[in-house]
Motif scaffolding. Structure first.
Motif, mmCIF file in Angstrom:
data_model
loop_
_atom_site.group_PDB
_atom_site.id
_atom_site.type_symbol
_atom_site.label_atom_id
_atom_site.label_comp_id
_atom_site.label_asym_id
_atom_site.label_seq_id
_atom_site.Cartn_x
_atom_site.Cartn_y
_atom_site.Cartn_z
ATOM 1 N N VAL A 156 42.539 44.949 47.238
ATOM 2 C CA VAL A 156 41.475 45.954 47.137
ATOM 3 C C VAL A 156 42.099 47.252 46.668
ATOM 4 C CG1 VAL A 156 39.761 47.313 48.384
ATOM 5 C CG2 VAL A 156 40.069 44.908 48.940
ATOM 6 N N SER A 157 41.607 47.780 45.548
ATOM 7 C CA SER A 157 42.181 49.013 45.024
ATOM 8 C C SER A 157 41.218 49.646 44.040
ATOM 9 C CB SER A 157 43.515 48.726 44.322
ATOM 10 O OG SER A 157 44.053 49.895 43.773
ATOM 11 N N HIS A 158 41.268 50.989 43.935
ATOM 12 C CA HIS A 158 40.564 51.707 42.885
ATOM 13 C C HIS A 158 41.484 51.975 41.697
ATOM 14 C CE1 HIS A 158 37.858 52.876 46.335
ATOM 15 N NE2 HIS A 158 36.987 52.560 45.405
ATOM 16 N N LEU A 181 34.235 43.148 54.233
ATOM 17 C CA LEU A 181 34.511 41.811 53.729
ATOM 18 C C LEU A 181 35.920 41.370 54.108
ATOM 19 C CD1 LEU A 181 33.830 39.311 52.087
ATOM 20 C CD2 LEU A 181 34.448 40.571 50.004
ATOM 21 N N LEU A 182 36.898 42.263 53.982
ATOM 22 C CA LEU A 182 38.274 41.892 54.335
ATOM 23 C C LEU A 182 38.402 41.612 55.829
ATOM 24 C CD1 LEU A 182 40.678 44.077 52.201
ATOM 25 C CD2 LEU A 182 39.641 41.890 51.691
ATOM 26 N N LYS A 183 37.681 42.376 56.646
ATOM 27 C CA LYS A 183 37.725 42.141 58.093
ATOM 28 C C LYS A 183 37.131 40.773 58.434
ATOM 29 C CE LYS A 183 37.597 47.005 59.457
ATOM 30 N NZ LYS A 183 36.777 48.097 60.062
ATOM 31 N N LEU A 184 36.087 40.375 57.715
ATOM 32 C CA LEU A 184 35.496 39.058 57.949
ATOM 33 C C LEU A 184 36.447 37.957 57.488
ATOM 34 C CD1 LEU A 184 31.809 39.677 56.764
ATOM 35 C CD2 LEU A 184 32.685 39.700 59.098
ATOM 36 N N ILE A 185 37.105 38.180 56.359
ATOM 37 C CA ILE A 185 38.024 37.165 55.829
ATOM 38 C C ILE A 185 39.219 36.982 56.755
ATOM 39 C CG2 ILE A 185 39.650 36.688 53.943
ATOM 40 C CD1 ILE A 185 37.620 37.921 52.022
ATOM 41 N N THR A 186 39.744 38.092 57.282
ATOM 42 C CA THR A 186 40.929 38.012 58.139
ATOM 43 C C THR A 186 40.599 37.690 59.590
ATOM 44 O OG1 THR A 186 40.841 40.414 58.438
ATOM 45 C CG2 THR A 186 42.276 39.567 56.705
ATOM 46 N N GLY A 187 39.294 37.683 59.943
ATOM 47 C CA GLY A 187 38.908 37.300 61.297
ATOM 48 C C GLY A 187 38.895 38.423 62.301
ATOM 49 N N THR A 188 39.101 39.674 61.871
ATOM 50 C CA THR A 188 39.035 40.785 62.821
ATOM 51 C C THR A 188 37.591 41.187 63.119
ATOM 52 O OG1 THR A 188 39.252 42.400 61.016
ATOM 53 C CG2 THR A 188 41.277 41.676 62.105
ATOM 54 N N VAL A 197 43.335 37.984 42.894
ATOM 55 C CA VAL A 197 41.982 38.487 42.667
ATOM 56 C C VAL A 197 41.889 39.929 43.167
ATOM 57 C CG1 VAL A 197 39.538 38.242 43.307
ATOM 58 C CG2 VAL A 197 40.903 36.216 42.763
ATOM 59 N N GLY A 198 41.340 40.803 42.357
ATOM 60 C CA GLY A 198 41.121 42.182 42.737
ATOM 61 C C GLY A 198 39.694 42.381 43.212
ATOM 62 N N LEU A 199 39.523 43.152 44.264
ATOM 63 C CA LEU A 199 38.204 43.442 44.831
ATOM 64 C C LEU A 199 37.945 44.929 44.667
ATOM 65 C CD1 LEU A 199 35.832 42.156 46.441
ATOM 66 C CD2 LEU A 199 37.047 42.796 48.530
ATOM 67 N N ILE A 200 36.883 45.289 43.941
ATOM 68 C CA ILE A 200 36.598 46.699 43.685
ATOM 69 C C ILE A 200 35.152 47.017 44.026
ATOM 70 C CG2 ILE A 200 38.339 46.875 41.870
ATOM 71 C CD1 ILE A 200 36.077 46.713 39.826
ATOM 72 N N GLY A 201 34.860 48.293 44.130
ATOM 73 C CA GLY A 201 33.517 48.768 44.443
ATOM 74 C C GLY A 201 33.598 50.190 44.958
ATOM 75 N N ILE A 202 32.497 50.929 44.846
ATOM 76 C CA ILE A 202 32.490 52.303 45.330
ATOM 77 C C ILE A 202 32.587 52.307 46.850
ATOM 78 C CG2 ILE A 202 31.122 53.115 43.373
ATOM 79 C CD1 ILE A 202 28.698 53.189 45.242
ATOM 80 N N ASN A 203 32.901 53.461 47.435
ATOM 81 C CA ASN A 203 32.958 53.572 48.885
ATOM 82 C C ASN A 203 31.602 53.214 49.489
ATOM 83 O OD1 ASN A 203 35.599 54.469 48.757
ATOM 84 N ND2 ASN A 203 35.045 56.630 48.747
ATOM 85 N N GLY A 204 31.629 52.344 50.496
ATOM 86 C CA GLY A 204 30.390 51.899 51.127
ATOM 87 C C GLY A 204 29.841 50.619 50.540
ATOM 88 N N ALA A 205 30.543 50.045 49.563
ATOM 89 C CA ALA A 205 30.060 48.807 48.937
ATOM 90 C C ALA A 205 30.251 47.595 49.837
ATOM 91 C CB ALA A 205 30.770 48.578 47.599
ATOM 92 N N GLY A 206 31.145 47.707 50.845
ATOM 93 C CA GLY A 206 31.355 46.595 51.763
ATOM 94 C C GLY A 206 32.711 45.937 51.644
ATOM 95 N N LYS A 207 33.641 46.556 50.916
ATOM 96 C CA LYS A 207 34.954 45.936 50.685
ATOM 97 C C LYS A 207 35.736 45.747 51.982
ATOM 98 C CE LYS A 207 36.489 49.146 47.969
ATOM 99 N NZ LYS A 207 35.378 50.114 48.163
#
Length: 407
Positions: free
Chosen positions: A201-203, A67-74, A54-64
């Motif tokens: 996560v990538s542009h 979200l990854l920090k929450l998923i990985t537990g950091t 799954v690819g996660l995209i969005g402009i800078n500041g969208a919360g990507k």
């Protein structure tokens, strides 16, 4: 096998009007909160099935990144929960977890243990990690003397030294050189074939569309849209171009694909076709056959300078070739309302067998970010078949003449 379950996930930070408000809230809790909550993410729900990419995209500041920090537990969520199964390897912020005064080798041992490996396992894998990183003697130099690309090489090499059940990759790979990016994506594709679940996560449109099964678009801390990578990337690019005007629209075509159209509508493509050498409209073209891409544009408002561009894309949405009349030094000036313009682009169809689409753009310069009159994805879909050429592999017909000598 690894899977990711994200349920009602949200993250908010406390905002205080003054520094004394924070102290007052801490000293006098019975007087109630003195802060406001700033929500970075809200109501995020999705699943990544075992073996899915799954690819996660969005402009800078969208919360990507949040979200990854929450998923990985950091980082801990304010609301909701994340559940993952299997062994996880994550590449988040560049150099995250690396100590600048430790050598690359020492950081490999430290990072490897954080990933759940024993010292003995890391020692066994060290030759493989060094070889893949390819930084030579720098492995025994302090990380503070590394370039960002070298840090990424070491971080990726240790994170992927063993195949994880789940691999999470942030924008880190974008800082590497082209050779290492190819090398890294080859390893990611190899892991995918072996069943690794991927969250990327990538542009990079090509990366998302070539590797991922599905894409998720974040916008303003909310899950704005999810679907096939080509559909979501088209919408994302149109959204960037039309940030000031809510003119992005999507429609499902008869073939099930979703077409994205954006722009002011001051000019529009009223007809588009591939014409063969006999002047007939065709949907199937032989490899190498001469064709004409005929595009009819109707102006609906005064257009001081009109440029038409087209892009041929493969079935994954990756660009094969594109140009426009600005680059060809053939713009039209002073187009009046009601004017009809027919463009004919003549070329040989030197593409490999497969299904392709044509996207069109009516603009004023060489980019749709200035005046986007109309940008239309999937304006035309056609098929290339190899009817007369020797068999070949790939997406382009680049038939060579061959000379062989035995001196």
């Amino acid at each position: 096998m690894g899977a990711i379950y994200v349920v009602n996930l949200g993250k908010a930070y406390k905002q205080y009007p003054t520094r004394w408000s924070r102290l007052g809230e801490w000293m006098l809790p019975f007087k109630g909160p003195r802060h406001k909550l700033k929500w970075v993410l809200q109501d995020i729900n999705f699943q990544v099935a075992a073996g899915e990419a799954v690819g996660l995209i969005g402009i800078n500041g969208a919360g990507k990144s949040t979200l990854l920090k929450l998923i990985t537990g950091t980082s801990q969520p304010t609301t909701g929960s994340v559940h993952m199964t299997g062994r996880v390897a994550a590449l988040l912020e560049l150099g995250m977890g690396f100590h600048p005064d430790f050598t690359g080798r020492q950081n490999v041992y430290m990072s490897g243990q954080l990933l759940g490996m024993t010292v003995e396992e890391i020692s066994e894998l060290m030759p493989q990690i060094e070889d893949f990183a390819g930084i030579g003697d720098y492995m025994d130099q302090p990380v503070r003397v590394y370039s960002s690309g070298m840090q990424m090489r070491v971080a990726f090499s240790v994170a992927t030294a063993r195949r994880p059940d789940i691999l999470i990759v942030d924008e880190a790979l974008s800082v590497g050189d082209a050779y290492f990016q190819h090398k890294s994506f080859d390893r990611i594709r190899q892991f995918r074939k072996q069943g690794t679940t991927l969250l990327l996560v990538s542009h990079d449109k090509q990366a998302i569309q070539s590797v991922c099964d599905r894409a998720i678009l974040l916008d303003g801390g909310h899950l704005a849209r999810e679907g096939k990578p080509e559909e979501i990337m088209d919408y994302y690019n149109a959204m960037i171009a039309e940030r000031e005007n809510d003119t992005v629209r999507q429609a499902e075509l008869d073939n099930g694909k979703v077409q994205t159209i954006s722009g002011t509508g001051e000019a529009t493509v009223t007809d588009i076709a591939l014409i063969d050498e006999n002047g007939e409209r065709v949907e199937v073209v032989d490899v190498g056959a001469p064709v004409t891409l005929e595009v009819t544009v109707q102006a609906k408002a005064p257009i001081p300078r009109m440029v038409l561009g087209y892009m041929i894309k493969d079935r994954l949405g990756q660009p094969m070739y594109g140009t426009n009349t600005h680059l060809k030094e053939l713009p039209l000036d002073g187009v009046a309302p009601g004017d009809k313009v027919v463009y004919r682009f003549n070329f040989a169809m030197n593409l490999g067998p497969g299904t392709y689409s044509v996207a069109t753009a009516i603009v004023s310069t060489d980019t749709h970010l200035v005046n986007n009159y109309e940008w239309r994805d999937l304006a035309l879909v056609f098929t290339v078949m190899n009817l007369r050429r020797p068999h070949f592999e790939g997406s382009a017909w680049l038939d060579p003449s061959i000379e062989i000598s035995r001196p």
